[in-house]
Write a protein that holds these residues in place. Structure first.
Motif, mmCIF file in Angstrom:
data_model
loop_
_atom_site.group_PDB
_atom_site.id
_atom_site.type_symbol
_atom_site.label_atom_id
_atom_site.label_comp_id
_atom_site.label_asym_id
_atom_site.label_seq_id
_atom_site.Cartn_x
_atom_site.Cartn_y
_atom_site.Cartn_z
ATOM 1 N N ALA A 194 -9.227 -2.249 -5.244
ATOM 2 C CA ALA A 194 -8.283 -2.730 -5.992
ATOM 3 C C ALA A 194 -8.998 -3.327 -7.267
ATOM 4 N N ARG B 19 3.309 7.039 -6.374
ATOM 5 C CA ARG B 19 2.491 7.497 -7.708
ATOM 6 C C ARG B 19 3.304 6.902 -8.673
ATOM 7 N N ARG C 297 0.035 -5.859 -9.450
ATOM 8 C CA ARG C 297 0.776 -5.405 -8.581
ATOM 9 C C ARG C 297 -0.217 -4.864 -7.425
ATOM 10 N N LEU C 298 -1.380 -4.181 -8.123
ATOM 11 C CA LEU C 298 -2.585 -3.505 -7.280
ATOM 12 C C LEU C 298 -3.100 -4.618 -6.632
ATOM 13 N N ALA D 89 0.889 -1.292 0.018
ATOM 14 C CA ALA D 89 0.006 -0.027 -0.099
ATOM 15 C C ALA D 89 0.706 1.194 -0.065
ATOM 16 N N LEU E 91 -6.818 8.030 -11.809
ATOM 17 C CA LEU E 91 -5.752 7.117 -12.627
ATOM 18 C C LEU E 91 -5.168 7.773 -13.712
ATOM 19 N N GLY F 123 -5.252 3.501 1.326
ATOM 20 C CA GLY F 123 -4.744 2.387 1.499
ATOM 21 C C GLY F 123 -3.907 2.053 2.364
ATOM 22 N N GLU G 134 2.011 2.119 -3.343
ATOM 23 C CA GLU G 134 0.997 3.017 -4.316
ATOM 24 C C GLU G 134 1.199 4.699 -4.132
ATOM 25 N N ALA H 163 -1.266 4.038 -12.772
ATOM 26 C CA ALA H 163 -0.750 4.881 -11.689
ATOM 27 C C ALA H 163 -1.869 5.700 -11.266
ATOM 28 N N LEU H 164 -1.814 5.735 -9.872
ATOM 29 C CA LEU H 164 -2.741 6.675 -9.215
ATOM 30 C C LEU H 164 -2.154 8.203 -9.154
ATOM 31 N N VAL I 256 2.752 0.939 -12.267
ATOM 32 C CA VAL I 256 2.897 -0.280 -11.757
ATOM 33 C C VAL I 256 2.057 -1.086 -12.700
#
Length: 158
Positions: A141, A25, A32-33, A19, A77, A95, A22, A87-88, A28
């Protein structure tokens, strides 16, 4: 720490680490999430449930799934369809906060704390709270994964 199960502590630490990744940023791959939610679920399932809280634990995972799905739908996103990565856009602290709460629940599930909570309040709902958090991470996720199937409208991101 000797009373907390090794696998519970390892899966809680893995959930926090995944977490925290993430928050940086970085772009990924989609798979991976799923590391943080699956580690959180493993941690929550390894906690011994109190029989009186079993119904609440089942309800908690459903509520967590719904809340996490709503949060995942509102997350900003950046999707790269070619590389199947995401990517966030903004640092999200939800998270890591939920993963840390799972760590607290795993660490609190030791004999002295359980005895105090059972004596002063009610039977300890640690497993139910951990399942709520795991459901939140799973729903988040899953909805991010579903949303990543559509390309991003931002021309800078493509």
């Amino acid at each position: 720490m000797k009373e907390v199960a090794l696998w519970t502590a390892l899966s809680a630490a893995l959930a926090v680490g995944a977490a925290a990744f993430e928050m940086r940023r970085e772009i990924v791959p989609l798979w991976r999430l799923s590391i943080a939610p699956l580690a959180a679920l493993a941690c929550a399932l390894s906690l011994p449930p109190e029989p009186r809280w079993l119904g609440a634990a089942l309800g908690a995972i459903v509520v967590g799934l719904v809340a996490g799905s709503v949060r995942g739908l509102s997350a900003a996103l950046r999707v790269k369809q070619v590389w199947k990565s995401v990517a966030l856009r903004h640092a999200t602290y939800d998270g890591i906060a939920v993963a840390l709460l799972i760590c607290v629940m795993a660490g609190a599930d030791i004999k002295p704390v359980v005895a105090y909570v059972a004596r002063e309040l009610t039977p300890p709902p640690f497993a139910a709270i951990a399942l709520l958090c795991a459901g939140y991470l799973l729903g988040r996720a899953a909805s991010i994964g579903v949303r990543s199937g559509t390309p991003d409208d931002d021309p800078v991101a493509q």
